[in-house]
Write a protein that holds these residues in place. Structure first.
Motif, PDB file in Angstrom:
ATOM      1  N   ARG A 378      -3.871   1.348   1.536  1.00 43.32           N
ATOM      2  CA  ARG A 378      -4.526   0.433   2.466  1.00 43.32           C
ATOM      3  C   ARG A 378      -4.819   1.158   3.775  1.00 43.32           C
ATOM      4  O   ARG A 378      -4.029   2.002   4.226  1.00 43.32           O
ATOM      5  CB  ARG A 378      -3.622  -0.777   2.752  1.00 43.32           C
ATOM      6  N   VAL A 379      -5.936   0.830   4.413  1.00 45.42           N
ATOM      7  CA  VAL A 379      -6.296   1.427   5.700  1.00 45.42           C
ATOM      8  C   VAL A 379      -6.431   0.330   6.743  1.00 45.42           C
ATOM      9  O   VAL A 379      -6.790  -0.808   6.441  1.00 45.42           O
ATOM     10  CB  VAL A 379      -7.612   2.232   5.593  1.00 45.42           C
ATOM     11  N   GLU A 380      -6.126   0.716   7.991  1.00 51.81           N
ATOM     12  CA  GLU A 380      -6.205  -0.220   9.119  1.00 51.81           C
ATOM     13  C   GLU A 380      -6.681   0.528  10.361  1.00 51.81           C
ATOM     14  O   GLU A 380      -6.512   1.746  10.483  1.00 51.81           O
ATOM     15  CB  GLU A 380      -4.822  -0.830   9.422  1.00 51.81           C
ATOM     16  N   GLU A 381      -7.263  -0.203  11.304  1.00 55.18           N
ATOM     17  CA  GLU A 381      -7.623   0.328  12.619  1.00 55.18           C
ATOM     18  C   GLU A 381      -7.138  -0.668  13.666  1.00 55.18           C
ATOM     19  O   GLU A 381      -7.364  -1.882  13.533  1.00 55.18           O
ATOM     20  CB  GLU A 381      -9.139   0.513  12.734  1.00 55.18           C
ATOM     21  N   ASP A 382      -6.476  -0.140  14.719  1.00 56.12           N
ATOM     22  CA  ASP A 382      -5.914  -1.051  15.710  1.00 56.12           C
ATOM     23  C   ASP A 382      -5.606  -0.291  16.998  1.00 56.12           C
ATOM     24  O   ASP A 382      -4.878   0.709  16.977  1.00 56.12           O
ATOM     25  CB  ASP A 382      -4.624  -1.699  15.162  1.00 56.12           C
ATOM     26  N   GLU A 383      -6.186  -0.725  18.121  1.00 57.22           N
ATOM     27  CA  GLU A 383      -5.875  -0.214  19.451  1.00 57.22           C
ATOM     28  C   GLU A 383      -5.930   1.311  19.524  1.00 57.22           C
ATOM     29  O   GLU A 383      -4.995   1.971  19.952  1.00 57.22           O
ATOM     30  CB  GLU A 383      -4.503  -0.718  19.909  1.00 57.22           C
ATOM     31  N   GLY A 384      -7.055   1.836  19.088  1.00 56.23           N
ATOM     32  CA  GLY A 384      -7.254   3.272  19.209  1.00 56.23           C
ATOM     33  C   GLY A 384      -6.518   4.113  18.191  1.00 56.23           C
ATOM     34  O   GLY A 384      -6.483   5.344  18.308  1.00 56.23           O
ATOM     35  N   ARG A 385      -5.937   3.488  17.185  1.00 52.29           N
ATOM     36  CA  ARG A 385      -5.241   4.222  16.132  1.00 52.29           C
ATOM     37  C   ARG A 385      -5.812   3.801  14.778  1.00 52.29           C
ATOM     38  O   ARG A 385      -6.203   2.653  14.567  1.00 52.29           O
ATOM     39  CB  ARG A 385      -3.735   3.934  16.147  1.00 52.29           C
ATOM     40  N   ALA A 386      -5.857   4.759  13.862  1.00 52.77           N
ATOM     41  CA  ALA A 386      -6.259   4.497  12.479  1.00 52.77           C
ATOM     42  C   ALA A 386      -5.095   4.888  11.590  1.00 52.77           C
ATOM     43  O   ALA A 386      -4.429   5.894  11.842  1.00 52.77           O
ATOM     44  CB  ALA A 386      -7.508   5.295  12.115  1.00 52.77           C
ATOM     45  N   ARG A 387      -4.845   4.110  10.573  1.00 50.20           N
ATOM     46  CA  ARG A 387      -3.696   4.410   9.712  1.00 50.20           C
ATOM     47  C   ARG A 387      -4.023   4.141   8.255  1.00 50.20           C
ATOM     48  O   ARG A 387      -4.907   3.341   7.927  1.00 50.20           O
ATOM     49  CB  ARG A 387      -2.472   3.595  10.133  1.00 50.20           C
ATOM     50  N   ILE A 388      -3.283   4.837   7.403  1.00 53.52           N
ATOM     51  CA  ILE A 388      -3.350   4.598   5.971  1.00 53.52           C
ATOM     52  C   ILE A 388      -1.938   4.387   5.468  1.00 53.52           C
ATOM     53  O   ILE A 388      -1.002   5.087   5.893  1.00 53.52           O
ATOM     54  CB  ILE A 388      -4.046   5.752   5.226  1.00 53.52           C
ATOM     55  N   ILE A 389      -1.780   3.433   4.586  1.00 51.93           N
ATOM     56  CA  ILE A 389      -0.468   3.042   4.074  1.00 51.93           C
ATOM     57  C   ILE A 389      -0.427   3.282   2.571  1.00 51.93           C
ATOM     58  O   ILE A 389      -1.340   2.871   1.846  1.00 51.93           O
ATOM     59  CB  ILE A 389      -0.180   1.556   4.377  1.00 51.93           C
ATOM     60  N   VAL A 390       0.618   3.967   2.119  1.00 52.08           N
ATOM     61  CA  VAL A 390       0.860   4.178   0.698  1.00 52.08           C
ATOM     62  C   VAL A 390       2.078   3.352   0.321  1.00 52.08           C
ATOM     63  O   VAL A 390       3.195   3.657   0.753  1.00 52.08           O
ATOM     64  CB  VAL A 390       1.088   5.672   0.378  1.00 52.08           C
ATOM     65  N   ALA A 391       1.877   2.299  -0.448  1.00 52.92           N
ATOM     66  CA  ALA A 391       2.961   1.378  -0.806  1.00 52.92           C
ATOM     67  C   ALA A 391       3.186   1.410  -2.311  1.00 52.92           C
ATOM     68  O   ALA A 391       2.227   1.412  -3.095  1.00 52.92           O
ATOM     69  CB  ALA A 391       2.616  -0.038  -0.355  1.00 52.92           C
ATOM     70  N   ASP A 392       4.446   1.436  -2.724  1.00 51.87           N
ATOM     71  CA  ASP A 392       4.767   1.493  -4.150  1.00 51.87           C
ATOM     72  C   ASP A 392       5.795   0.438  -4.515  1.00 51.87           C
ATOM     73  O   ASP A 392       6.312  -0.278  -3.656  1.00 51.87           O
ATOM     74  CB  ASP A 392       5.275   2.886  -4.542  1.00 51.87           C
TER      75      ASP A 392
END
Length: 463
Positions: A378-392
């Protein structure tokens, strides 16, 4: 040419492992197989024996099996290396030939692949879209190409060479590119590209091996070990940056030779020995992975290490990582849910380093998730940051394990999975160097969520 005889045919090779002199019937087989005299030795089984004898400075002898047109040839070959290492002398006896019983096209293709692997001066692993995953070369003349391809991991290999006779670039079917003539900047020699599809059927769904072979090797006086392996070791530099290239070449050759034995390209073999060769190849792959980890470890711990920032899309990289490891997931009946086409998360970071982190996180998730489970990217963008989450849906980590999981050489008690305990440590160092972070959220029995966060691209639309 069929027949049997106790005669002894003589032949000679040089330091390049070229066949420079040969009596019949070896000379005829060399020419009928498309080779030249003098020219690169085309019989894989003889070539392998010659290379081992020259490298180890030992006299070697064994029975070999080769293909001569529609005939299967067996012979006894003795190889005596010259004292100065300039070449080898061959004595061939008990030459016997009979009509081949195996299908010619498959056998010929297998032997052609074995020869290409032996003659390759630059090799790369490509994904199904022919984009570079790894690259290796010990050839001085190709050092600039090696550097550019290594820095361009994730891009099509055709971006780095000039395809002769083609008016357009990728995407092109791999069969059009297999055997294509290419020009390489900085090299006066002609080169040929060979693509070997991985997996069955031979369609490239699992990616490709790329091999660049010269139309003619360098003169003997120019054949020297790579300057990357010869550079003096500077103070503070250890195995990662200087010794690794020296180790990589013999380990790669061990793997290649073990695969040749396992697949019985050099002749039939009892099943137990084929299994031994598979174990050798697997152990070699683990050792090669450890060498690569140590190389990267040395790099990321340098005080002046700075990744090359660029505008990247975390969603696109996530889809690429899932494509690269898709076959491994399918083998464990694991489903990977990726960001949808058109979904983006624009960030600032170095493409190949972010892909390296994602491959490590996703590879771990596949390795430690139960069969038949699901992994989410999953990817997200929030307050000048971008992130990717790997969940298992794995067994998860306790609070104590979460505190230790990013430590150097930490394997959380997993002693038999072939890992080095460096992947997450290196990944966090890379994330920090790109002004980002790597963290984990987990609980025992509830899976794990690894979160890679990077600066968002200022050019991206507000999320």
């Amino acid at each position: 040419m069929s027949g049997t005889g106790p005669f002894t045919a003589r032949a000679r090779t040089d330091a390049r492992d070229w066949l420079v002199e040969a009596d019949e019937p070896l000379a005829g087989m060399q020419l009928r197989g498309g080779g030249e005299l003098p020219g690169a030795l085309i019989a894989p089984a003889i070539l392998e024996l010659v290379r081992k004898a020259r490298e180890y400075r030992l006299k070697l002898a064994r029975a070999i099996t080769a293909r001569d047109g529609d005939e299967r040839v067996t012979a006894w070959v003795e190889v005596q290396p010259d004292s100065d290492g300039a070449g080898c002398r061959l004595a061939i006896s008990n030459w016997q030939s009979e009509p081949a019983t195996e299908p010619a096209p498959d056998a010929d293709r297998a032997r052609q692949i074995a020869l290409v692997r032996q003659l390759s001066e630059l090799s790369a692993r490509l994904d199904p879209q022919q984009q570079i995953l790894t690259v290796d070369s010990q050839c001085d003349e190709l050092s600039d190409l090696y550097r550019k391809m290594h820095e361009g991991i994730g891009r099509p290999w055709t971006d780095f060479v000039e395809l002769e006779g083609f008016s357009h670039r990728q995407p092109m079917h791999w069969r059009l590119l297999d055997g294509a003539s290419v020009a390489i900047e900085g090299s006066a020699r002609s080169w040929r590209a060979h693509l070997v599809p991985l997996g069955q059927p031979q369609a490239g769904r699992n990616g490709f091996e790329l091999h660049l072979c010269a139309a003619e090797p360098l003169p003997e006086t120019h054949h020297q070990p790579s300057s990357r392996a010869q550079k003096p070791v500077e103070r503070g530099m250890g195995i990662g940056l200087e010794i690794a290239p020296v180790l990589r070449q013999p380990v790669t050759r061990i793997i290649a030779n073990a695969e040749t034995i396992r697949t019985q390209l050099a002749g039939p073999l009892a099943d137990e020995y084929s299994n031994y060769a598979a174990d050798i190849a697997s152990a070699g792959e683990h050792l090669l992975a450890l060498i690569e980890d140590l190389t990267t470890l040395e790099l990321v711990e340098e005080e002046d290490f700075n990744p090359a920032p660029d505008q990247i899309d975390l969603a696109d990289i996530a889809r690429r990582a899932a494509g690269i490891l898709g076959v491994r997931a399918q083998e464990r009946e694991i489903t990977i849910d990726t960001p949808k086409t058109g979904e983006t998360a624009l960030a600032i970071g170095e493409f190949r380093r972010v892909l390296q982190i994602l491959l490590n996180l996703l590879g771990n998730a596949i390795r430690y998730s139960p069969k038949g489970s699901e992994i989410w990217l999953r990817v997200e963008e929030d307050e000048g940051r971008a992130r990717i989450i790997v969940a298992d849906q794995g067994e998860g980590l306790s609070e104590e394990e979460q505190r230790r999981v990013f430590s150097k050489f930490e394997r959380l008690g997993r002693s038999g999975d072939g890992g080095s305990g460096l992947g997450l440590y290196i990944s966090r160092r890379l994330a920090t160097a790109m002004h980002g972070s790597l963290s984990v959220e987990s609980a025992r029995g509830q899976g794990a969520r690894f979160i890679l966060e990077l600066p968002a691209d200022d050019q991206s639309p507000a999320g």
